[in-house]
Write an enzyme that holds these catalytic residues in place. Structure first.
Site, PDB file in Angstrom:
ATOM      1  N   CYS A  80      12.497  32.567  -2.358  1.00  0.00           N
ATOM      2  CA  CYS A  80      11.115  32.436  -2.829  1.00  0.00           C
ATOM      3  C   CYS A  80      11.132  32.609  -4.336  1.00  0.00           C
ATOM      4  O   CYS A  80      11.191  33.731  -4.847  1.00  0.00           O
ATOM      5  CB  CYS A  80      10.210  33.474  -2.163  1.00  0.00           C
ATOM      6  N   HIS A 158      14.230  21.908   2.135  1.00  0.00           N
ATOM      7  CA  HIS A 158      13.113  21.182   1.530  1.00  0.00           C
ATOM      8  C   HIS A 158      13.253  19.696   1.814  1.00  0.00           C
ATOM      9  O   HIS A 158      14.352  19.142   1.778  1.00  0.00           O
ATOM     10  CB  HIS A 158      13.081  21.393   0.016  1.00  0.00           C
ATOM     11  N   GLU A 207       4.391  24.838   2.943  1.00  0.00           N
ATOM     12  CA  GLU A 207       5.505  25.763   3.146  1.00  0.00           C
ATOM     13  C   GLU A 207       5.639  26.120   4.627  1.00  0.00           C
ATOM     14  O   GLU A 207       4.649  26.443   5.292  1.00  0.00           O
ATOM     15  CB  GLU A 207       5.318  27.033   2.327  1.00  0.00           C
ATOM     16  N   ARG A 208       6.869  26.067   5.103  1.00  0.00           N
ATOM     17  CA  ARG A 208       7.113  26.396   6.513  1.00  0.00           C
ATOM     18  C   ARG A 208       6.707  27.846   6.776  1.00  0.00           C
ATOM     19  O   ARG A 208       6.931  28.738   5.953  1.00  0.00           O
ATOM     20  CB  ARG A 208       8.592  26.202   6.879  1.00  0.00           C
ATOM     21  N   CYS A 216       5.066  26.649  -5.183  1.00  0.00           N
ATOM     22  CA  CYS A 216       6.275  27.031  -4.442  1.00  0.00           C
ATOM     23  C   CYS A 216       7.441  26.906  -5.405  1.00  0.00           C
ATOM     24  O   CYS A 216       7.772  25.798  -5.833  1.00  0.00           O
ATOM     25  CB  CYS A 216       6.477  26.132  -3.221  1.00  0.00           C
ATOM     26  N   GLY A 219      10.424  25.121  -3.974  1.00  0.00           N
ATOM     27  CA  GLY A 219      10.006  23.737  -3.792  1.00  0.00           C
ATOM     28  C   GLY A 219       9.978  22.962  -5.095  1.00  0.00           C
ATOM     29  O   GLY A 219      10.326  21.787  -5.155  1.00  0.00           O
TER      30      GLY A 219
END
Length: 281
Positions: A80, A158, A207-208, A216, A219
């Site tokens: 993250c 991703h 986001e999963r 993100c 991401g």
């Protein structure tokens, strides 16, 4: 902290980076406090606190700190980026240092404070199908899905789609469907990227384990890598997310990211809240 008191209370911080918001728990000096039921309860924006991800700081024998991440649904996240930047800012403010190492499931990450801005090296992108991971062997640069996405691993999976107009994308509908596609055995984060120029991208994200978020970090790293790999941008780009801007620089030693951080509040969970969580275990 007194052990009996620690069992009855839990202090936390609320931070955000470009609108990507986090609960941060500092568990140094004691055992890890966060569990799957606690992460789910805290992540509820109506009955808990609410967050995009939860980060728990722990003592480390290999770095300045260890850092664990949790999603709203109680699942674990391997990386993250924006939470890592927020935790790095917290550590810089607390220790007076301008450089630290952080061990995550992604590996050992380096964070630096340069001219007041937090820079984090999120590591090298992963292009092997097993590392992303994907369900079976295939090239990651053009996945067999409508929209021709590219898969990039950044410690978590991703799928980056390049679109003409990011504002027009049904992020929830499209993102939810791709997240759970059988191609991704660990599910996936989904980015929708509109290339504006060789130096600028507009990105929106699903986001999963969480859903739509305002930013993100991992991401944004994956999007910058995918865009440069396809020859659409330079390796250094500015990415506009729903919550602001992030700066990405894909260098020889990894993908460096910087952007805003904000410390919102310090608080303590009530004994009643924690007791209700323990009753669900």
């Amino acid at each position: 902290m007194d052990a009996s008191r620690a069992d009855k209370s839990l202090s936390f911080m609320k931070w955000h980076g470009a609108g990507n918001d986090f609960v941060i728990v500092d568990s140094r000096g004691q055992s890890a406090r966060v569990t799957e039921p606690l992460a789910r309860a805290l992540g509820d924006r109506h009955r808990g606190v609410g967050f995009d991800q939860l980060a728990e700081i722990r003592d480390s024998d290999a770095a300045d700190i260890d850092l664990d991440f949790w999603n709203v649904d109680g699942s674990r996240a391997g990386a993250c980026g924006n939470a890592t930047r927020c935790v790095a800012r917290y550590m810089f403010d607390q220790t007076g240092k301008d450089g630290i190492t952080i061990r995550t499931a992604r590996g050992l990450l380096e964070a630096r404070l340069i001219d007041g801005a937090v820079h984090v090296n999120m590591g090298h992108p992963q292009f092997d199908w097993r590392e992303v991971p994907l369900a079976h062997e295939m090239a990651v640069d053009h996945l067999p899905l409508d929209g021709d996405p590219m898969a990039v691993g950044m410690g978590n999976p991703h799928a980056v789609f390049f679109v003409e107009d990011a504002e027009a994308v049904d992020v929830a509908g499209w993102g939810r469907a791709v997240e759970t596609d059988p191609l991704f055995p660990a599910r996936t984060n989904v980015e929708f990227a509109q290339v504006r120029s060789r130096e600028e991208i507009r990105m929106r994200v699903w986001e999963r384990g969480t859903g739509i978020t305002l930013a993100c970090g991992s991401g944004a790293c994956a999007t910058a890598v995918a865009a440069a790999t396809r020859g659409l941008t330079e390796r250094k780009v500015r990415i506009e997310v729903d919550g602001g801007w992030l700066l990405l620089d894909w260098r020889e030693d990894g993908v460096w990211m910087t952007g805003p951080t904000a410390h919102v509040a310090d608080a303590t969970l009530t004994e009643d809240f924690l007791s209700r969580v323990s009753e669900t275990v």
